[in-house]
Design an enzyme around this catalytic site. Structure first.
Site, PDB file in Angstrom:
ATOM      1  N   GLU A  54       0.810  -1.213   0.000  1.00  0.00           N
ATOM      2  CA  GLU A  54       0.000   0.000   0.000  1.00  0.00           C
ATOM      3  C   GLU A  54       0.846   1.268   0.000  1.00  0.00           C
ATOM      4  OE1 GLU A  54      -3.122   0.321  -0.467  1.00  0.00           O
ATOM      5  OE2 GLU A  54      -3.832  -1.723  -0.247  1.00  0.00           O
ATOM      6  N   ASN A  65      -8.059   9.086  -5.076  1.00  0.00           N
ATOM      7  CA  ASN A  65      -8.727   8.087  -5.908  1.00  0.00           C
ATOM      8  C   ASN A  65      -9.570   8.764  -6.979  1.00  0.00           C
ATOM      9  OD1 ASN A  65      -7.950   5.686  -4.276  1.00  0.00           O
ATOM     10  ND2 ASN A  65      -9.143   6.764  -2.722  1.00  0.00           N
ATOM     11  N   ASP A  67     -12.638   8.532  -7.503  1.00  0.00           N
ATOM     12  CA  ASP A  67     -13.944   8.982  -7.015  1.00  0.00           C
ATOM     13  C   ASP A  67     -13.846  10.234  -6.134  1.00  0.00           C
ATOM     14  OD1 ASP A  67     -12.900   8.057  -4.651  1.00  0.00           O
ATOM     15  OD2 ASP A  67     -14.494   6.592  -4.257  1.00  0.00           O
ATOM     16  N   SER A  69     -12.199  10.511  -3.326  1.00  0.00           N
ATOM     17  CA  SER A  69     -11.785  10.201  -1.957  1.00  0.00           C
ATOM     18  C   SER A  69     -10.265  10.062  -1.917  1.00  0.00           C
ATOM     19  CB  SER A  69     -12.440   8.898  -1.475  1.00  0.00           C
ATOM     20  OG  SER A  69     -11.954   7.792  -2.205  1.00  0.00           O
ATOM     21  N   ASP A  71      -6.762   8.136   0.112  1.00  0.00           N
ATOM     22  CA  ASP A  71      -6.260   7.051   0.959  1.00  0.00           C
ATOM     23  C   ASP A  71      -5.107   7.597   1.796  1.00  0.00           C
ATOM     24  OD1 ASP A  71      -8.042   5.278  -0.186  1.00  0.00           O
ATOM     25  OD2 ASP A  71      -6.623   4.636  -1.718  1.00  0.00           O
ATOM     26  N   ASN A  78      -9.098   4.620   3.528  1.00  0.00           N
ATOM     27  CA  ASN A  78      -9.911   5.435   2.626  1.00  0.00           C
ATOM     28  C   ASN A  78     -10.849   6.407   3.358  1.00  0.00           C
ATOM     29  OD1 ASN A  78     -12.745   5.515   0.951  1.00  0.00           O
ATOM     30  ND2 ASN A  78     -10.940   5.689  -0.354  1.00  0.00           N
TER      31      ASN A  78
END
Ligand SMILES: *[C@@H]1O[C@H](CO)[C@@H](O)[C@H](O)[C@H]1NC(C)=O
Length: 148
Positions: A54, A65, A67, A69, A71, A78
């Site tokens: 990650e 991201n 969308d 959002s 991380d 998230n």
């Protein structure tokens, strides 16, 4: 004309300096102390494999991201579901400010990942774990770590 360049120089340097990395075995030790070894059936090696994928152990990592959002942190938690970054809608299931997931104090992160793996799907909540860690030999991740 000089100002924008200077500002970039300063802020870019700051960004580099501020990136916090944690050594694999230091992370293993903290996770062990916080009882994550075997928690919900997942081993320390599962967590280390996940952190490597990650964030490559970059605690400061923030990723946007598609969308909208974001991380956050070593486990790329998230903002849509787990933490609140006050930028977009969040369920904020962990009841935590996303910025607290970028701290060298890993307790807010640890409380949140415990909540995530305790829920439906467990570690499958992280697609990277399912694709690259699940069902593989992982014990080498803790090799050489003295967990005390
Ligand atoms: C660590 O994460 C920060 C924030 O996303 C990023 O600016 C930095 O480049 C990362 N460091 C490395 C070496 O990947």
């Amino acid at each position: 004309m000089m100002k924008p360049i200077l500002i970039c120089l300063v802020s870019c340097l700051l960004t580099i300096v501020q990136a916090i990395f944690i050594h694999r075995c230091d992370l293993a030790k903290i996770l062990h102390e916080e009882d994550l070894d075997g928690f919900e059936g997942y081993s320390l090696s599962d967590w280390l494999c996940l952190a490597a994928l990650e964030s490559n152990f970059n605690i400061s990592k923030v990723n946007e991201n598609t969308d909208g959002s974001f991380d956050y942190g070593i486990f790329q938690i998230n903002s849509h579901y787990w933490c609140n970054d006050y930028k977009s809608h969040s369920e904020n299931i962990c009841r935590v400010d996303c910025r607290d997931l970028l701290s060298l104090d890993l307790l807010p992160t640890i409380n949140c990942i415990k909540k995530i793996v305790s829920g439906a799907g467990g570690m499958k909540n992280w697609v990277n774990w399912r694709l690259h860690c699940s069902g593989r030999p992982l014990s080498y991740w803790t090799t050489g770590c003295h967990l005390g």
